[in-house]
Motif scaffolding. Structure first.
Motif, PDB file in Angstrom:
ATOM      1  N   VAL A 261       0.820  -1.203   0.000  1.00  0.00           N
ATOM      2  CA  VAL A 261       0.000   0.000   0.000  1.00  0.00           C
ATOM      3  C   VAL A 261       0.865   1.268   0.000  1.00  0.00           C
ATOM      4  N   LEU A 262       2.156   1.129   0.284  1.00  0.00           N
ATOM      5  CA  LEU A 262       3.047   2.287   0.275  1.00  0.00           C
ATOM      6  C   LEU A 262       3.387   2.753  -1.136  1.00  0.00           C
ATOM      7  N   ARG A 263       3.296   1.874  -2.120  1.00  0.00           N
ATOM      8  CA  ARG A 263       3.775   2.216  -3.463  1.00  0.00           C
ATOM      9  C   ARG A 263       3.068   3.429  -4.062  1.00  0.00           C
ATOM     10  N   PRO A 264       1.741   3.557  -3.980  1.00  0.00           N
ATOM     11  CA  PRO A 264       1.110   4.761  -4.555  1.00  0.00           C
ATOM     12  C   PRO A 264       1.533   6.060  -3.890  1.00  0.00           C
ATOM     13  N   TRP A 265       2.115   5.964  -2.690  1.00  0.00           N
ATOM     14  CA  TRP A 265       2.487   7.166  -1.956  1.00  0.00           C
ATOM     15  C   TRP A 265       3.925   7.607  -2.216  1.00  0.00           C
ATOM     16  N   PRO A 330      -3.724   3.026  10.866  1.00  0.00           N
ATOM     17  CA  PRO A 330      -2.836   3.314  12.002  1.00  0.00           C
ATOM     18  C   PRO A 330      -2.286   2.030  12.617  1.00  0.00           C
ATOM     19  N   SER A 331      -1.033   2.059  12.996  1.00  0.00           N
ATOM     20  CA  SER A 331      -0.325   0.939  13.639  1.00  0.00           C
ATOM     21  C   SER A 331      -0.159  -0.266  12.735  1.00  0.00           C
ATOM     22  N   SER A 332      -0.506  -0.144  11.445  1.00  0.00           N
ATOM     23  CA  SER A 332      -0.269  -1.251  10.520  1.00  0.00           C
ATOM     24  C   SER A 332       1.220  -1.347  10.212  1.00  0.00           C
ATOM     25  N   LYS A 333       1.589  -2.469   9.640  1.00  0.00           N
ATOM     26  CA  LYS A 333       3.003  -2.674   9.323  1.00  0.00           C
ATOM     27  C   LYS A 333       3.507  -1.612   8.356  1.00  0.00           C
ATOM     28  N   VAL A 336       3.926   1.748  10.249  1.00  0.00           N
ATOM     29  CA  VAL A 336       5.089   1.722  11.128  1.00  0.00           C
ATOM     30  C   VAL A 336       6.376   1.802  10.304  1.00  0.00           C
ATOM     31  N   LYS A 337       6.383   1.103   9.158  1.00  0.00           N
ATOM     32  CA  LYS A 337       7.562   1.132   8.286  1.00  0.00           C
ATOM     33  C   LYS A 337       7.805   2.534   7.751  1.00  0.00           C
ATOM     34  N   LEU A 338       6.751   3.194   7.314  1.00  0.00           N
ATOM     35  CA  LEU A 338       6.892   4.556   6.799  1.00  0.00           C
ATOM     36  C   LEU A 338       7.379   5.504   7.887  1.00  0.00           C
TER      37      LEU A 338
END
Length: 496
Positions: A261-265, A330-333, A336-338
């Motif tokens: 889910v981080l990729r689009p950001w 919130p508090s998802s992996k 937290v990684k970001l």
């Protein structure tokens, strides 16, 4: 005959076939007795053809040269060497093209002799003249310089032989100084960039110039040296280098499980870093960091309560693509990684020093131009590399402030590009006017002057002989060639 009005380096030259020249000479007659019984013999000196004509009746002898001399050097030979260097070509290829065409030309050894004895002093002299005028202009303005600096190695790998350091005045967008360093001068290729910066700043100090701001990449060795040696210089980091490194880390994190889910950001977070630096006045590093760390809450759809320095986001209603991105839980992996990446202490310290006004993109552009004059796939001598770097600097300074081109209808010109880094995304770029090469004509004129009468060269811009560092292999043992060959052949000698 009267001297030609056109300068010798601008005079037109032609390719003449030997059969056509022989036919022309067959029509000649003796100017004294009118006899047509003329015998000829010729000699070739590089690109120069010398023909000796002798009359069998009155024994009159005439010598005809296919090109004039500049001093004691055939004009075509020295101008060919100069043109190869000024065009950024390689002598081996150009001369091979001419030999393939059976065109009389100079040898590779002659080219290197011209480069060492004539071309390098001329290039240095012209660069010194231009640089002195440029630095004198900055002295007259009476302001502190805003410099962008970066190093460039001659090898795409880690073990480079040469390293050049470029110092560029970011407001004027001109190269003010370049330094060439050989790796054995400073204890290894890793130290070449710092050594080049030391020499460049020392040269500017000798010229009486004050440096106010220095923008570089995040080279730790340089950062420490500037902090300890020049504490009065404001050292800032270029945004592109920091954003590029962070985007790579974020891309690697997005490949982990439950973090896709981080990729689009990635692009948005990178743009946010630019905004943090550009939107904050100079000297407020803590404000930049506060804006930067707010992105952790923003991607979780929390836009207030970020902190005292930057309490809430200032964007309006999100529309279009931005409104359809999936928020992080919130508090998802992934969240937290970001947060771990964004709030990294070292990264935040670097972000507080981001340059919001001036960047080193022009320095990167100069290094891209330098590849045309000194390709990394070829090995150059110290003299050859220095010549090509200075010529590239002259070319850049002459064309760095070109304006956008227009069509016949007066409309601004644009082109669509597809950069590799954008992964297929189209980019609209301005089409600039064609570059000019006035510096090349000035250099050719100086070559003619150098070969004609070296004593009349202006003493103000006279150059000192270049001290060439010893080759990298000088520290190794050098066996006698005859003994080494004998030893090599004995290993493969058959035993009867």
């Amino acid at each position: 005959m009267d001297e030609p009005v056109t300068p010798i380096h601008k005079e037109k030259k032609f390719i003449v076939f030997m059969t056509c020249l022989t036919r022309l000479l067959s029509w000649c007659h003796c100017p004294d007795c009118g006899s047509v019984d003329i015998s000829t013999c010729h000699n070739v000196i590089g690109s120069l053809l010398v023909i000796r004509l002798s009359c069998a009746s009155c024994f009159k002898k005439v010598i005809w040269n296919s090109q004039p001399y500049i001093g004691s050097t055939p004009a075509g030979n020295i101008l060919l060497s100069a043109s190869i260097l000024l065009a950024g070509a390689t002598a081996g290829k150009v001369l091979r093209v001419m030999r393939t065409m059976a065109l009389a030309t100079i040898s590779l050894r002659t080219y290197f002799r011209h480069q060492r004895s004539v071309l390098l002093p001329v290039v240095q002299r012209v660069w010194n003249m231009r640089q002195t005028f440029l630095l004198g202009t900055f002295q007259a303005e009476g302001r502190d310089l805003v410099l962008g600096g970066d190093g460039r190695a001659d090898s795409p790998g880690h073990c480079a032989k040469f390293g050049s350091y470029t110092m560029l005045e970011l407001h004027a967008n001109v190269v003010v100084d370049v330094q060439l360093v050989q790796s054995n001068e400073c204890g290894g290729s890793y130290h070449m960039e710092k050594t080049g910066l030391e020499r460049s700043l020392a040269h500017l100090e000798r010229q009486g110039l004050a440096v106010g701001t220095m923008v570089t990449d995040r080279h730790r060795q340089i950062a420490k040296w500037l902090r300890e040696t020049y504490p009065h210089i404001e050292h800032l980091y270029d945004i592109w280098h920091v954003a590029k490194g962070f985007s790579k880390k974020l891309l690697a994190a997005s490949n982990e499980r439950e973090c896709q889910v981080l990729r689009p950001w990635i692009k948005s977070v990178s743009n946010h870093m630019y905004w943090c630096a550009v939107s904050t006045p100079s000297g407020q590093g803590a404000q930049i960091v506060a804006k930067w760390e707010s992105v952790v809450s923003h991607v979780q759809n929390v836009h207030t309560g970020h902190g005292d320095l930057f309490p809430s986001c200032i964007h309006g209603r999100l529309e279009g693509r931005e409104s359809h991105k999936k928020w992080l839980e919130p508090s998802s992996k992934a969240a937290v990684k970001l947060e771990t990446l964004v709030c990294n202490k070292t990264l935040c310290n670097d972000i507080s020093k981001l340059s919001g006004g001036c960047q080193t993109s022009a320095v990167e552009g100069f290094h891209s131009l330098l590849i045309q004059f000194a390709p990394k796939m070829y090995v150059f001598s110290y003299t050859g590399m220095l010549c090509r770097i200075l010529i590239a600097a002259l070319h850049f300074n002459e064309n760095s402030n070109r304006v956008q081109g227009v069509t016949k209808a007066g409309e601004a010109m644009y082109s669509i590009k597809y950069p590799k880094g954008r992964k297929g995304a189209a980019v609209l770029r301005r089409v600039l006017e064609s570059p000019t090469y006035e510096y090349a004509q000035e250099l050719l004129a100086e070559v003619v002057k150098e070969c004609t009468d070296k004593e009349n060269v202006e003493a103000e811009f006279a150059v000192e002989p270049v001290i060439v560092p010893p080759p990298l292999c000088a520290e190794f043992s050098h066996p006698e060639k005859a003994d080494f060959v004998k030893q090599h052949l004995s290993r493969f000698k058959k035993i009867n």
